[in-house]
Design an enzyme around this catalytic site. Structure first.
Site, PDB file in Angstrom:
ATOM      1  N   ARG A   1       0.834  -1.204   0.000  1.00 33.59           N
ATOM      2  CA  ARG A   1       0.000   0.000   0.000  1.00 33.59           C
ATOM      3  C   ARG A   1       0.874   1.261   0.000  1.00 33.59           C
ATOM      4  O   ARG A   1       2.096   1.196  -0.119  1.00 33.59           O
ATOM      5  CB  ARG A   1      -0.919  -0.014   1.225  1.00 33.59           C
ATOM      6  CG  ARG A   1      -1.842  -1.249   1.326  1.00 33.59           C
ATOM      7  CD  ARG A   1      -3.019  -1.159   0.390  1.00 33.59           C
ATOM      8  NE  ARG A   1      -3.978  -2.240   0.578  1.00 33.59           N
ATOM      9  CZ  ARG A   1      -5.057  -2.179   1.367  1.00 33.59           C
ATOM     10  NH1 ARG A   1      -5.296  -1.097   2.087  1.00 33.59           N
ATOM     11  NH2 ARG A   1      -5.903  -3.204   1.444  1.00 33.59           N
TER      12      ARG A   1
ATOM     13  N   CYS B   1     -11.285   7.059  12.208  1.00 37.74           N
ATOM     14  CA  CYS B   1     -11.554   6.508  10.883  1.00 37.74           C
ATOM     15  C   CYS B   1     -12.904   7.045  10.392  1.00 37.74           C
ATOM     16  O   CYS B   1     -13.681   7.599  11.170  1.00 37.74           O
ATOM     17  CB  CYS B   1     -11.571   4.986  10.944  1.00 37.74           C
ATOM     18  SG  CYS B   1     -13.009   4.305  11.802  1.00 37.74           S
TER      19      CYS B   1
ATOM     20  N   CYS C   1     -18.413   3.243   5.549  1.00 38.93           N
ATOM     21  CA  CYS C   1     -17.642   2.009   5.682  1.00 38.93           C
ATOM     22  C   CYS C   1     -18.554   0.827   5.992  1.00 38.93           C
ATOM     23  O   CYS C   1     -19.311   0.851   6.973  1.00 38.93           O
ATOM     24  CB  CYS C   1     -16.588   2.155   6.778  1.00 38.93           C
ATOM     25  SG  CYS C   1     -15.615   0.645   7.009  1.00 38.93           S
TER      26      CYS C   1
ATOM     27  N   CYS D   1     -14.679  -0.025  14.160  1.00 41.54           N
ATOM     28  CA  CYS D   1     -14.597  -1.484  14.154  1.00 41.54           C
ATOM     29  C   CYS D   1     -13.210  -1.870  14.643  1.00 41.54           C
ATOM     30  O   CYS D   1     -12.368  -1.001  14.883  1.00 41.54           O
ATOM     31  CB  CYS D   1     -14.882  -2.031  12.748  1.00 41.54           C
ATOM     32  SG  CYS D   1     -13.465  -1.951  11.627  1.00 41.54           S
TER      33      CYS D   1
ATOM     34  N   CYS E   1      -7.838   1.006  11.590  1.00 50.03           N
ATOM     35  CA  CYS E   1      -7.392   1.967  10.578  1.00 50.03           C
ATOM     36  C   CYS E   1      -6.864   3.260  11.193  1.00 50.03           C
ATOM     37  O   CYS E   1      -6.008   3.918  10.605  1.00 50.03           O
ATOM     38  CB  CYS E   1      -8.529   2.276   9.604  1.00 50.03           C
ATOM     39  SG  CYS E   1      -9.002   0.864   8.592  1.00 50.03           S
TER      40      CYS E   1
END
Length: 566
Positions: A143, A428, A434, A473, A477
């Site tokens: 990434r 996030c 999302c 979650c 992230c």
């Protein structure tokens, strides 16, 4: 010899995709508002995720209407570096194709939300016409590479950024699918697309790299699959890099076989061996990562399952020569990058705080318009940080007053008017875009910041640098397991509390409480901050304090010593 394990469906798809093509071109041309599951998985490699508006999903289902499908498109920009022209091209994409905002990611990229299927190809083409790309911003490849964003014009920063950019280029996939599908490139007869690094099925899962200087670990390097720490001598000559492997913060609730982990040092390499050792680590993960269970497919599980001694021995085989033992990790720190700073070349940079990374005009705060005007008028070059802020670089000293005036005139709050707590808060996107979010993050973050600021002020702690990371979650992230405080979405309106990490990203936090209602968070932290103000040792940070006291003592403080919520 390892026993063969049944491959996941995504592995089969990659193998049969003809170099990540599948039927993407055909599906994009067919119209409609969504794509097939196969296309959904292949689109990630090209920098896009299909999403839908979760706020309206239930209402539309009751009305027997389809979900409001849309796409997120993410840009790849090593080190978060852009030119003025590139930024203005991105700003244009926000209006032409997206929802009017640009979002700085926690990996120093930019992503757009709200793009319709019919605009997907056009938006990606526009990004490329602006001399940027979305390739490898997502998917089972390397990434966006992270590093220090500080635009300091000295030998150390220039060498590290140059190495990061060379490494990023070397690790791109060889497939021309992206260019043919989104940029109408014609196939060239005889051109080889053999993936000599990734292989025909690419990597088992995403692969992240962070490069840090000891005095600037803004990139949270140890939270990456591959962490690279630069070593310079007193004359600012690069001596080499410490290589650490097996970091990664994603996990799954109620699955003890998944967990966050920081990278472990494995070797030291010379100044010109960074690409070679990185490719060796990637090949090791390619061949030994779990391709049957995507929840355990990251490099951290290979390291954890086999041990660092096996990793070092196996890595040496891929590297082609014996490994030099790692140097001791230097002390890593995170500097203040917001506000005005000297670059070292007669120019200055201004770090502008961007709450949760969302560059948007909202109410009286017209941040997007302000940044656009500054970039247009003064030709400054934006650099995006892992803290989701923007550094406006290459500013002439005589322009500083005018730039301050533009920002103030657009209602932009300067860093000097924010508490340290607010400056170092991450979130996030979570809901409504999302698909993995269990509860709110970005949208509730202002309420959380205000709550924590009240508690800190009440305890005389307003000047403390304490990092808050909020995620909707457990996938991490916003690096919620590596800061002072992590709030991790558990279910709608409930969070797990993580504490005990450190501000500089060198120690993981631990779960203190599980399934805490958002309305109960204040009382829990009121008790913790009161104890911190009373019992801290010297300049001890909040994460260090929690780590020293330990979980059981902290639970007694919050009144949860016998609670099942713990």
């Amino acid at each position: 010899m390892r026993a063969e394990k049944k491959l996941s469906g995504v592995e089969t798809l990659k193998r049969e995709s003809r170099g990540l093509r599948g039927r993407l071109a055909e599906e994009l041309a067919e119209g409609g508002i969504q794509v097939s599951e196969d296309a959904y998985n292949l689109l990630k490699f090209h920098g896009s995720y299909e999403q839908f508006d979760r706020d309206s999903a239930t209402r539309r289902k009751q009305a027997k209407l389809e979900k409001e499908y849309q796409f997120m498109v993410r840009c790849r920009m090593p080190g978060g570096v852009t030119t003025a022209a590139q930024y203005l091209a991105l700003d244009s994409v926000a209006d032409r194709f997206a929802n009017g905002s640009l979002r700085i990611t926690t990996r120093q990229g930019i992503q757009f939300h709200g793009i319709l299927k019919g605009d997907l190809k056009g938006s990606i083409a526009a990004i490329n016409h602006g001399m940027l790309t979305t390739i490898s911003a997502c998917g089972d490849v390397v990434r966006n590479l992270m590093t220090t964003p500080a635009p300091r014009r000295d030998a150390r920063h220039e060498r590290v950024l140059a190495d990061v950019q060379r490494l990023a280029q070397a690790l791109l996939p060889k497939s021309r699918a992206y260019y043919q599908i989104f940029l109408d490139e014609e196939p060239v007869a005889g051109h080889s697309e053999e993936e000599t690094l990734y292989g025909p099925t690419y990597l088992p899962r995403k692969f992240k790299i962070g490069v840090a200087l000891p005095d600037d670990n803004s990139a949270d390097a140890l939270a990456n699959d591959l962490a690279v720490i630069a070593h310079f001598d007193a004359a600012e000559q690069l001596e080499g890099y410490t290589i650490a492997v097996g970091g990664g913060l994603g996990m799954t609730h109620n699955n003890a076989r998944t967990f966050p982990r920081l990278a472990t040092p494995v070797c030291f390499v010379g100044p010109d061996r960074l690409i070679a050792i990185s490719e060796a680590v990637i090949r090791l993960q390619r061949d030994h990562g779990d391709r049957g269970d995507r929840r355990r497919a990251r490099l951290k599980y290979v390291v954890e399952d086999h041990g660092i001694a096996w990793i070092a021995e196996t890595l040496a085989q891929y590297y082609g020569e014996p490994l030099t033992p790692p140097r001791p990790l230097p002390e890593l720190t995170v500097p203040e990058l917001l506000g005005w700073h000297e670059q070292g070349d007669g120019l200055r940079w201004l770090g502008v705080p961007v709450p949760s990374g969302r560059i948007v005009d909202s109410g009286s705060v017209r941040l997007r318009s302000a940044i656009r005007e500054v970039v247009e008028r003064f030709g400054v070059d934006p650099v995006f940080t892992a803290q989701q802020d923007v550094l406006l670089s290459n500013i002439r000293p005589e322009d500083a007053g005018a730039i301050d005036g533009i920002l103030a005139g657009h209602g932009v709050v300067p860093a000097s008017a924010m508490t340290p707590f607010a400056r170092f808060a991450l979130a996030c996107p979570a809901l409504p875009t999302c698909g993995l979010a269990l509860t709110e993050a970005e949208r509730i973050q202002p309420q959380f910041i205000a709550m924590f600021e009240r508690l800190l002020e009440a305890n005389g702690l307003s000047g403390e640098r304490i990092s808050l990371r909020t995620t909707g979650c457990p996938n991490g992230c916003a690096r919620s397991y590596a800061g002072d405080i992590g709030l991790v979405g558990r279910m709608p309106g409930f969070y797990a509390i993580y504490v005990g990490g450190d501000f500089n990203g060198t120690r993981l936090s631990f779960r203190l409480l599980d399934r805490v209602a958002e309305g109960a968070l204040e009382s829990k932290f009121a008790a913790l901050f009161a104890a911190f103000a009373r019992d801290r040792r010297g300049s001890e940070g909040f994460g260090d304090f929690c780590d020293r006291l330990g979980r059981e003592t902290l639970l007694e403080l919050t009144g949860d010593g016998d609670s099942k919520a713990a």
